[in-house]
Write a protein that holds these residues in place. Structure first.
Motif, PDB file in Angstrom:
ATOM      1  N   VAL A 148       0.838  -1.199   0.000  1.00  0.00           N
ATOM      2  CA  VAL A 148       0.000   0.000   0.000  1.00  0.00           C
ATOM      3  C   VAL A 148       0.871   1.246   0.000  1.00  0.00           C
ATOM      4  O   VAL A 148       0.601   2.216  -0.716  1.00  0.00           O
ATOM      5  CB  VAL A 148      -0.930   0.024   1.236  1.00  0.00           C
ATOM      6  CG1 VAL A 148      -1.876   1.198   1.153  1.00  0.00           C
ATOM      7  CG2 VAL A 148      -1.714  -1.249   1.338  1.00  0.00           C
ATOM      8  N   GLY A 149       1.944   1.214   0.796  1.00  0.00           N
ATOM      9  CA  GLY A 149       2.804   2.387   0.937  1.00  0.00           C
ATOM     10  C   GLY A 149       3.471   2.779  -0.372  1.00  0.00           C
ATOM     11  O   GLY A 149       3.553   3.962  -0.704  1.00  0.00           O
ATOM     12  N   ILE A 168      -1.080  10.598   6.295  1.00  0.00           N
ATOM     13  CA  ILE A 168      -2.519  10.858   6.409  1.00  0.00           C
ATOM     14  C   ILE A 168      -3.305   9.880   5.534  1.00  0.00           C
ATOM     15  O   ILE A 168      -4.352   9.376   5.927  1.00  0.00           O
ATOM     16  CB  ILE A 168      -2.834  12.322   6.027  1.00  0.00           C
ATOM     17  CG1 ILE A 168      -2.286  13.255   7.102  1.00  0.00           C
ATOM     18  CG2 ILE A 168      -4.335  12.533   5.854  1.00  0.00           C
ATOM     19  CD1 ILE A 168      -2.497  14.701   6.796  1.00  0.00           C
ATOM     20  N   LEU A 169      -2.786   9.575   4.349  1.00  0.00           N
ATOM     21  CA  LEU A 169      -3.452   8.601   3.476  1.00  0.00           C
ATOM     22  C   LEU A 169      -3.198   7.176   3.960  1.00  0.00           C
ATOM     23  O   LEU A 169      -4.083   6.324   3.935  1.00  0.00           O
ATOM     24  CB  LEU A 169      -2.927   8.715   2.037  1.00  0.00           C
ATOM     25  CG  LEU A 169      -3.193   9.974   1.234  1.00  0.00           C
ATOM     26  CD1 LEU A 169      -2.715   9.772  -0.198  1.00  0.00           C
ATOM     27  CD2 LEU A 169      -4.655  10.322   1.222  1.00  0.00           C
ATOM     28  N   LEU A 170      -1.961   6.933   4.406  1.00  0.00           N
ATOM     29  CA  LEU A 170      -1.513   5.565   4.627  1.00  0.00           C
ATOM     30  C   LEU A 170      -2.001   4.974   5.948  1.00  0.00           C
ATOM     31  O   LEU A 170      -2.475   3.832   5.977  1.00  0.00           O
ATOM     32  CB  LEU A 170       0.022   5.553   4.562  1.00  0.00           C
ATOM     33  CG  LEU A 170       0.744   4.211   4.616  1.00  0.00           C
ATOM     34  CD1 LEU A 170       0.246   3.296   3.518  1.00  0.00           C
ATOM     35  CD2 LEU A 170       2.245   4.426   4.466  1.00  0.00           C
ATOM     36  N   LEU A 174      -3.825   1.362   6.951  1.00  0.00           N
ATOM     37  CA  LEU A 174      -3.004   0.328   7.600  1.00  0.00           C
ATOM     38  C   LEU A 174      -3.565  -0.156   8.929  1.00  0.00           C
ATOM     39  O   LEU A 174      -2.943  -1.016   9.561  1.00  0.00           O
ATOM     40  CB  LEU A 174      -1.585   0.856   7.830  1.00  0.00           C
ATOM     41  CG  LEU A 174      -0.701   0.982   6.592  1.00  0.00           C
ATOM     42  CD1 LEU A 174       0.679   1.458   7.005  1.00  0.00           C
ATOM     43  CD2 LEU A 174      -0.588  -0.349   5.858  1.00  0.00           C
ATOM     44  N   VAL A 175      -4.695   0.373   9.364  1.00  0.00           N
ATOM     45  CA  VAL A 175      -5.256  -0.023  10.666  1.00  0.00           C
ATOM     46  C   VAL A 175      -5.287  -1.543  10.865  1.00  0.00           C
ATOM     47  O   VAL A 175      -4.818  -2.030  11.897  1.00  0.00           O
ATOM     48  CB  VAL A 175      -6.650   0.610  10.880  1.00  0.00           C
ATOM     49  CG1 VAL A 175      -7.401  -0.066  12.007  1.00  0.00           C
ATOM     50  CG2 VAL A 175      -6.509   2.085  11.176  1.00  0.00           C
ATOM     51  N   PRO A 176      -5.781  -2.333   9.898  1.00  0.00           N
ATOM     52  CA  PRO A 176      -5.795  -3.793  10.115  1.00  0.00           C
ATOM     53  C   PRO A 176      -4.395  -4.367  10.305  1.00  0.00           C
ATOM     54  O   PRO A 176      -4.198  -5.250  11.150  1.00  0.00           O
ATOM     55  CB  PRO A 176      -6.428  -4.356   8.835  1.00  0.00           C
ATOM     56  CG  PRO A 176      -7.086  -3.218   8.166  1.00  0.00           C
ATOM     57  CD  PRO A 176      -6.380  -1.975   8.594  1.00  0.00           C
ATOM     58  N   VAL A 177      -3.428  -3.857   9.533  1.00  0.00           N
ATOM     59  CA  VAL A 177      -2.058  -4.376   9.626  1.00  0.00           C
ATOM     60  C   VAL A 177      -1.459  -4.044  10.991  1.00  0.00           C
ATOM     61  O   VAL A 177      -0.854  -4.899  11.643  1.00  0.00           O
ATOM     62  CB  VAL A 177      -1.176  -3.770   8.509  1.00  0.00           C
ATOM     63  CG1 VAL A 177       0.276  -4.153   8.704  1.00  0.00           C
ATOM     64  CG2 VAL A 177      -1.666  -4.225   7.152  1.00  0.00           C
ATOM     65  N   ILE A 178      -1.656  -2.792  11.430  1.00  0.00           N
ATOM     66  CA  ILE A 178      -1.067  -2.368  12.704  1.00  0.00           C
ATOM     67  C   ILE A 178      -1.674  -3.189  13.846  1.00  0.00           C
ATOM     68  O   ILE A 178      -0.948  -3.720  14.698  1.00  0.00           O
ATOM     69  CB  ILE A 178      -1.297  -0.863  12.931  1.00  0.00           C
ATOM     70  CG1 ILE A 178      -0.592  -0.053  11.833  1.00  0.00           C
ATOM     71  CG2 ILE A 178      -0.767  -0.444  14.300  1.00  0.00           C
ATOM     72  CD1 ILE A 178      -0.961   1.414  11.803  1.00  0.00           C
ATOM     73  N   LEU A 179      -3.014  -3.319  13.841  1.00  0.00           N
ATOM     74  CA  LEU A 179      -3.673  -4.093  14.898  1.00  0.00           C
ATOM     75  C   LEU A 179      -3.188  -5.537  14.903  1.00  0.00           C
ATOM     76  O   LEU A 179      -2.831  -6.082  15.951  1.00  0.00           O
ATOM     77  CB  LEU A 179      -5.183  -4.081  14.670  1.00  0.00           C
ATOM     78  CG  LEU A 179      -5.987  -3.053  15.462  1.00  0.00           C
ATOM     79  CD1 LEU A 179      -7.441  -3.116  15.063  1.00  0.00           C
ATOM     80  CD2 LEU A 179      -5.830  -3.313  16.948  1.00  0.00           C
TER      81      LEU A 179
ATOM     82  N   VAL B 153     -11.940  -0.811  -0.398  1.00  0.00           N
ATOM     83  CA  VAL B 153     -11.546  -2.222  -0.277  1.00  0.00           C
ATOM     84  C   VAL B 153     -11.075  -2.516   1.152  1.00  0.00           C
ATOM     85  O   VAL B 153     -11.221  -3.624   1.665  1.00  0.00           O
ATOM     86  CB  VAL B 153     -10.435  -2.541  -1.304  1.00  0.00           C
ATOM     87  CG1 VAL B 153      -9.803  -3.882  -1.020  1.00  0.00           C
ATOM     88  CG2 VAL B 153     -10.995  -2.517  -2.712  1.00  0.00           C
ATOM     89  N   ASP B 154     -10.538  -1.478   1.816  1.00  0.00           N
ATOM     90  CA  ASP B 154      -9.989  -1.649   3.161  1.00  0.00           C
ATOM     91  C   ASP B 154     -11.070  -1.795   4.234  1.00  0.00           C
ATOM     92  O   ASP B 154     -10.809  -2.370   5.288  1.00  0.00           O
ATOM     93  CB  ASP B 154      -9.116  -0.425   3.469  1.00  0.00           C
ATOM     94  CG  ASP B 154      -8.124  -0.700   4.573  1.00  0.00           C
ATOM     95  OD1 ASP B 154      -7.629  -1.822   4.628  1.00  0.00           O
ATOM     96  OD2 ASP B 154      -7.852   0.213   5.366  1.00  0.00           O
ATOM     97  N   VAL B 155     -12.279  -1.287   3.952  1.00  0.00           N
ATOM     98  CA  VAL B 155     -13.303  -1.201   5.001  1.00  0.00           C
ATOM     99  C   VAL B 155     -13.619  -2.541   5.685  1.00  0.00           C
ATOM    100  O   VAL B 155     -13.609  -2.610   6.915  1.00  0.00           O
ATOM    101  CB  VAL B 155     -14.580  -0.532   4.448  1.00  0.00           C
ATOM    102  CG1 VAL B 155     -15.701  -0.580   5.470  1.00  0.00           C
ATOM    103  CG2 VAL B 155     -14.301   0.906   4.064  1.00  0.00           C
TER     104      VAL B 155
END
Lengths: 225, 227
Positions: A148-149, A168-170, A174-179, B153-155
């Motif tokens: 993604v980055g 701000i975009l990234l 990335l929330v799922p990856v970080i969690l 797609v991320d949602v």
């Protein structure tokens, strides 16, 4: 097979130029160390709960450091308009993306390889018993991060806000990856086995597959002139 | 039918639906026994939440259509829908805490749905920032379309990951049926319809503004080129 050879050629170009200067890797590593030092000011040194905070500290450091590296990755191609040369080369646009992402992945994994032992020493935790599973989580999480980055930094490098816009975009994406990365690193440190991380690992794998596909499909629209 | 007449009729329908929804919410629907009067926020809160998803789904569709067809029209639709999605998402994030304060005893909690809504809001505010920061209109539309696809797609992944992390939000609409008394259900359905039609009315207006400003840009370009 030509496709992957071309992608590897792009990745190798980035790795080689980094090996010659070692500029980015040393500054990003120093940055990771600084993040950990600053974090350590926010809690009592040697307290019991520190080991629970280590996964969060590590992945926050990787998020910030990775963003710096990504910004540089396309920024370097802007110098002397090297990006035009890349785009003129006779290969599929998505191979260029794959190559850049691969180069970023190798770079970031090298940073993590040094930072994990550093954190173990500084915060008194041990990854030795679970290093294989930690490595699996780190590789999967970093691969998604860099896929993604690399796509988004190719976008932000062409905007007015540049380095401010990338996180701000990234970060929301990335929330799922970080969690997943923080939670599974945490349960590995708590001594939980495979069952503690299996659903997170599956989530990371799904994220990687989905976003590598999306990035390969959309990258040509990002660089088209 | 004249476009302006169609617009006015849709506006009138929106007005009447919202009036009906307000009547049903505040006068017709019974007061919930446990939560009391504050439960009435639910009707607009959930409707706005569903409209948020609809709006962002339309951003996703319009982004794909733009990259596929290269028709500027789809970019205008995506931009309009993203702005409205952020608006309705903001309303969700504001009305939620007003309800949560007396019921949960806290304005905010890191529950799955709350956190997902916040992350959604962040993604689409970032989308709008990207639009305003891009140089050149052709580039802006391409960048926005790519991010519009990546963001949507991320949602599901965001929701799943936060759901595994924690969840305490009341689930009113379950697969087994809706946990609502019939008058409350009808009030909710009318509110939902009202907010959805309001969204489409505003979307139409916003698309029209988008097309007009596009026209102004073209006229300016002709004027400055000295023709």
């Amino acid at each position: 097979m030509d496709y992957f050879r071309q992608a590897w050629a792009i990745a190798w170009k980035d790795i080689l130029s980094e090996l010659r200067t070692r500029q980015m890797i040393s500054s990003v590593l120093l940055f990771c160390l600084l993040v950990m030092v600053i974090f350590s000011f926010t809690f009592d040194p040697g307290a019991e709960y520190v080991s629970e905070l280590v996964p969060g500290i590590l992945w926050v450091a990787f998020c910030f450091a990775g963003t710096l590296g990504l910004e540089r990755s396309w920024g370097a191609e802007q110098e002397n308009r090297a990006v035009d040369g890349l785009l003129l080369s006779p290969m599929d646009r998505s191979a260029i993306f794959l190559g850049k992402a691969l180069g970023n992945l190798v770079f970031m994994l090298a940073v993590e390889l040094v930072t994990f032992p550093l954190a173990a020493v500084l915060f008194g935790v041990s990854f030795l018993d679970v290093w294989g599973k930690v490595a699996l989580v780190a590789v999967l999480a970093t691969a998604g991060f860099m896929a993604v980055g690399t796509l988004l930094s190719a976008i932000t490098v062409n905007t007015k806000l540049r380095e401010i816009l990338l996180p701000i975009l990234l970060f929301p994406i990335l929330v799922p990856v970080i969690l997943a990365a923080v939670k599974s690193t945490g349960s590995l440190l708590q001594g939980e086995g495979w069952e503690g991380i299996s659903s997170w690992v599956k989530l990371l794998a799904a994220f990687d597959v989905i976003f590598i596909t999306v990035a390969i499909l959309t990258f040509e629209y990002v660089v088209e002139e | 039918m004249e476009p302006s007449l169609r617009r006015n009729l849709l506006g009138l329908a929106t007005f009447m639906m919202i009036e009906a929804a307000i009547f049903m919410i505040f006068i017709w629907a019974p007061t919930e026994q446990v939560m009391g009067i504050v439960q009435r926020i639910f009707y607009f809160h959930v409707s706005c939440g569903m409209t948020t998803f609809l709006a962002f789904f339309i951003v996703f569709l319009a982004s794909i259509l733009y990259l596929w067809k290269k028709d500027k029209k789809w970019d205008i639709v995506a931009h309009a829908s993203a702005e409205l999605g952020v608006l309705f998402c903001t309303l969700v994030l504001l009305s939620g805490p007003i309800w949560a304060r007396p019921i949960w005893g806290t304005w905010w909690t890191w529950d799955a749905r709350l956190t997902t809504s916040l992350v959604l809001w962040l993604i689409y505010v970032a989308y709008l920032m990207l639009r305003s920061a891009s140089r050149g209109s052709e580039r802006r539309t391409r960048f926005a379309a790519v991010f519009g696809i990546v963001g949507f797609v991320d949602v599901p992944l965001v929701y799943l990951s936060i759901h595994w992390w924690r969840t305490i939000h009341p689930v009113v609409i379950k697969p087994s049926g809706i946990g609502l008394a019939p008058p409350m259900l009808y009030t909710f359905l009318v509110s939902w319809a009202a907010i959805t039609i309001l969204y489409f009315y505003l979307l139409g207006l916003r698309i029209r503004i988008g097309k007009l400003s596009e026209g102004v840009e073209e006229l300016k370009a002709i004027q400055y080129s000295g023709v």
